[in-house]
Design a protein around this motif. Structure first.
Motif, PDB file in Angstrom:
ATOM      1  N   GLN A  97       6.914  12.444  -0.739  1.00 21.95           N
ATOM      2  CA  GLN A  97       6.978  12.115   0.686  1.00 21.95           C
ATOM      3  C   GLN A  97       6.149  10.864   0.982  1.00 21.95           C
ATOM      4  O   GLN A  97       5.337  10.840   1.901  1.00 21.95           O
ATOM      5  CB  GLN A  97       6.457  13.297   1.514  1.00 21.95           C
ATOM      6  CG  GLN A  97       7.304  14.531   1.446  1.00 21.95           C
ATOM      7  CD  GLN A  97       8.621  14.355   2.199  1.00 21.95           C
ATOM      8  OE1 GLN A  97       8.667  13.748   3.258  1.00 21.95           O
ATOM      9  NE2 GLN A  97       9.692  14.881   1.639  1.00 21.95           N
ATOM     10  N   SER A  98       6.358   9.828   0.191  1.00 22.39           N
ATOM     11  CA  SER A  98       5.568   8.602   0.323  1.00 22.39           C
ATOM     12  C   SER A  98       6.467   7.391   0.204  1.00 22.39           C
ATOM     13  O   SER A  98       7.611   7.483  -0.257  1.00 22.39           O
ATOM     14  CB  SER A  98       4.478   8.554  -0.755  1.00 22.39           C
ATOM     15  OG  SER A  98       5.071   8.559  -2.053  1.00 22.39           O
ATOM     16  N   GLN A  99       5.952   6.249   0.606  1.00 14.91           N
ATOM     17  CA  GLN A  99       6.659   4.992   0.466  1.00 14.91           C
ATOM     18  C   GLN A  99       5.639   3.849   0.405  1.00 14.91           C
ATOM     19  O   GLN A  99       4.474   4.014   0.796  1.00 14.91           O
ATOM     20  CB  GLN A  99       7.624   4.759   1.626  1.00 14.91           C
ATOM     21  CG  GLN A  99       6.953   4.443   2.943  1.00 14.91           C
ATOM     22  CD  GLN A  99       7.920   3.953   4.007  1.00 14.91           C
ATOM     23  OE1 GLN A  99       7.688   4.153   5.192  1.00 14.91           O
ATOM     24  NE2 GLN A  99       8.990   3.297   3.622  1.00 14.91           N
ATOM     25  N   LEU A 100       6.070   2.706  -0.102  1.00 17.56           N
ATOM     26  CA  LEU A 100       5.229   1.519  -0.122  1.00 17.56           C
ATOM     27  C   LEU A 100       5.427   0.752   1.175  1.00 17.56           C
ATOM     28  O   LEU A 100       6.559   0.538   1.615  1.00 17.56           O
ATOM     29  CB  LEU A 100       5.578   0.631  -1.316  1.00 17.56           C
ATOM     30  CG  LEU A 100       5.295   1.208  -2.708  1.00 17.56           C
ATOM     31  CD1 LEU A 100       5.738   0.230  -3.792  1.00 17.56           C
ATOM     32  CD2 LEU A 100       3.818   1.538  -2.883  1.00 17.56           C
ATOM     33  N   VAL A 101       4.327   0.342   1.800  1.00 15.46           N
ATOM     34  CA  VAL A 101       4.379  -0.428   3.038  1.00 15.46           C
ATOM     35  C   VAL A 101       3.579  -1.711   2.854  1.00 15.46           C
ATOM     36  O   VAL A 101       2.704  -1.806   1.983  1.00 15.46           O
ATOM     37  CB  VAL A 101       3.826   0.381   4.226  1.00 15.46           C
ATOM     38  CG1 VAL A 101       4.658   1.630   4.462  1.00 15.46           C
ATOM     39  CG2 VAL A 101       2.365   0.764   3.991  1.00 15.46           C
ATOM     40  N   GLU A 102       3.881  -2.700   3.661  1.00 15.84           N
ATOM     41  CA  GLU A 102       3.155  -3.956   3.595  1.00 15.84           C
ATOM     42  C   GLU A 102       1.684  -3.736   3.940  1.00 15.84           C
ATOM     43  O   GLU A 102       1.342  -2.948   4.821  1.00 15.84           O
ATOM     44  CB  GLU A 102       3.766  -4.978   4.560  1.00 15.84           C
ATOM     45  CG  GLU A 102       5.187  -5.394   4.204  1.00 15.84           C
ATOM     46  CD  GLU A 102       5.230  -6.212   2.912  1.00 15.84           C
ATOM     47  OE1 GLU A 102       4.196  -6.777   2.530  1.00 15.84           O
ATOM     48  OE2 GLU A 102       6.315  -6.269   2.294  1.00 15.84           O
ATOM     49  N   CYS A 124       0.841  -1.188   0.000  1.00 17.47           N
ATOM     50  CA  CYS A 124       0.000   0.000   0.000  1.00 17.47           C
ATOM     51  C   CYS A 124       0.882   1.245   0.000  1.00 17.47           C
ATOM     52  O   CYS A 124       2.037   1.198   0.409  1.00 17.47           O
ATOM     53  CB  CYS A 124      -0.903   0.026   1.231  1.00 17.47           C
ATOM     54  SG  CYS A 124      -2.088  -1.323   1.321  1.00 17.47           S
ATOM     55  N   VAL A 125       0.302   2.352  -0.440  1.00 19.28           N
ATOM     56  CA  VAL A 125       1.014   3.627  -0.468  1.00 19.28           C
ATOM     57  C   VAL A 125       0.716   4.379   0.824  1.00 19.28           C
ATOM     58  O   VAL A 125      -0.442   4.567   1.192  1.00 19.28           O
ATOM     59  CB  VAL A 125       0.595   4.475  -1.678  1.00 19.28           C
ATOM     60  CG1 VAL A 125       1.268   5.844  -1.624  1.00 19.28           C
ATOM     61  CG2 VAL A 125       0.936   3.757  -2.975  1.00 19.28           C
ATOM     62  N   ALA A 126       1.775   4.809   1.503  1.00 18.25           N
ATOM     63  CA  ALA A 126       1.655   5.685   2.673  1.00 18.25           C
ATOM     64  C   ALA A 126       2.299   7.019   2.326  1.00 18.25           C
ATOM     65  O   ALA A 126       3.416   7.055   1.827  1.00 18.25           O
ATOM     66  CB  ALA A 126       2.332   5.055   3.884  1.00 18.25           C
ATOM     67  N   ASP A 127       1.579   8.104   2.587  1.00 16.05           N
ATOM     68  CA  ASP A 127       2.053   9.438   2.218  1.00 16.05           C
ATOM     69  C   ASP A 127       1.852  10.370   3.415  1.00 16.05           C
ATOM     70  O   ASP A 127       0.726  10.574   3.866  1.00 16.05           O
ATOM     71  CB  ASP A 127       1.279   9.953   1.003  1.00 16.05           C
ATOM     72  CG  ASP A 127       1.929  11.173   0.368  1.00 16.05           C
ATOM     73  OD1 ASP A 127       2.386  12.051   1.122  1.00 16.05           O
ATOM     74  OD2 ASP A 127       1.979  11.246  -0.876  1.00 16.05           O
ATOM     75  N   MET A 128       2.950  10.946   3.910  1.00 17.14           N
ATOM     76  CA  MET A 128       2.850  11.804   5.084  1.00 17.14           C
ATOM     77  C   MET A 128       2.117  13.111   4.784  1.00 17.14           C
ATOM     78  O   MET A 128       1.442  13.662   5.656  1.00 17.14           O
ATOM     79  CB  MET A 128       4.245  12.094   5.632  1.00 17.14           C
ATOM     80  CG  MET A 128       4.954  10.873   6.224  1.00 17.14           C
ATOM     81  SD  MET A 128       4.024  10.074   7.550  1.00 17.14           S
ATOM     82  CE  MET A 128       3.892  11.410   8.733  1.00 17.14           C
TER      83      MET A 128
END
Length: 387
Positions: free
Chosen positions: A133-138, A63-67
């Protein structure tokens, strides 16, 4: 078999709008689980064979997480940041495509991302994207506490595509024709069917829209339902519904019709407040990381002193350990005070800016009208006196 049917539909000229999802919050909710606590059966969807044939990558476990687009959500008795639930502003939405040009805000929950380069003959248009400012997380981590993501968050520097439009001539994902039917458990294999004339490539240019989140179509993510004197009133919270309608109209109607019927939602968000809050939270997150590192280092030193104890000192702390423990408690107390002050300053700073903006919007125009009226009255009085 389903993907083969969709494949042939697209090659015949049919328009496709597909909402995929690496983690379907709504499906888990309907199955009786608690999505925000994680666990439960997997709920994901993909068109793996079609996406591969079109040159796109899509990891249904990430999933995409974006601060920057993080959403504040209730968890028990407190409110926390959930970076995997994206409250998107106009900056994330393509302003050139007619279906998205007037949509100002969207909400996507536990969205996936499309990667890769389309195959020859196809062009890709990114309709919705994250920030750098995002990353892929499990996926399983995304469903847990947002603090679990924030704690170890490291921006990737990549703007992930959350929704794309493919245009051009599509080629089949099934060059060998219709796949053989898979027998149900306990059934004997069915005899092979005669090969049918399956299409290999579309004759005309076509369009396919892919969205990496299906939860955005559910009521919880797009509307607010209220009871008004016995009547059920539905109020849009964002542009999710309008976007879906625009997609359908764009794919089903001609160009002139799409230009006249594009819907929009005019909800202006406090982007300056959001940016300021993100910067302050970055500082807050760094403080937490520093505190945790300090605690781990102190614990390491205590363990080292414990191993170096002399015989007979198993249950007695040496003066060195007592001093180290006192230092640890002092550092811990100081860090907690700093974090408490930082939370207070963060809240005060954000509240102050929000209040200034609200007063400017609420009182600014009446003040200007009042000043204008007084100025006009003074001007008329001077003209009357001059006569």
């Amino acid at each position: 078999a389903t993907q083969f049917a969709i494949d042939q539909f697209v090659l015949r000229g049919g328009k496709l709008v597909a909402y995929l999802d690496p983690v379907s919050y709504i499906d888990q909710q309907r199955q009786g689980g608690n999505p925000m606590m994680g666990g439960g059966p997997p709920t994901s969807s993909s068109l793996d064979k079609l996406l591969a044939a079109w040159g796109l990558g899509y990891d249904k476990s990430k999933c995409v997480a974006d601060m920057k687009y993080s959403t504040r959500m209730g968890r028990g008795q407190r409110v926390e940041q959930q970076p995997a639930v994206l409250s998107l502003t106009a900056e994330a939405i393509d302003r050139n495509d007619i279906a998205t040009s007037q949509v100002d805000s969207l909400m996507m929950g536990f969205s996936g991302a499309f990667t890769g380069t389309p195959t020859a003959g196809l062009t890709k248009t990114v309709l919705i994207k994250s920030t750098a400012q995002s990353q892929l997380v499990e996926g399983f981590l995304a469903q847990m506490s947002g603090e679990a993501i924030v704690k170890d968050f490291k921006p990737s520097g990549t703007e992930y595509a959350l929704a794309v439009k493919l245009s051009g001539k599509f080629k089949t994902a099934f060059p060998d024709g219709k796949p053989a039917a898979t027998p149900a458990p306990g059934e004997a294999p069915k005899p092979a069917e005669a090969k049918t004339d399956a299409l290999k490539e579309s004759k005309e240019d076509n369009h396919v829209i892919l969205v990496a989140d299906a939860d955005m179509l559910a009521d919880q993510f797009c509307v607010q339902v209220q009871d008004f004197f016995g009547q059920r009133v539905v109020i849009p919270r964002n542009g999710n519904v309008n976007l879906a309608q625009n997609f359908v109209e764009q794919m089903a109607g001609d160009t002139a019709l799409m230009n006249t019927r594009s819907r929009a939602i005019v909800q202006r968000q406090f982007t300056r407040v959001r940016d300021m809050q993100m910067k302050a939270e970055d500082s807050y997150r760094a403080k937490i990381k520093g505190l945790e590192d300090s605690l781990q280092e102190t614990q390491r030193k205590l363990n080292e002193l414990q191993r170096n104890k002399e015989k007979g000192q198993r249950f007695v702390m040496s003066p060195e350990q007592q001093k180290e423990l006192e230092n640890f408690r002092k550092k811990e107390a100081e860090a907690k005070v700093e974090l408490k002050l930082l939370r207070r300053d963060l809240r005060q700073e954000i509240d102050s800016m929000e209040n200034r903006l609200k007063w400017m919007n609420i009182a600014g125009m009446p003040f200007l009208v009042t000043i204008g009226g007084i100025g006009l009255a003074v001007f008329k009085r001077k003209r009357t006196a001059a006569r």
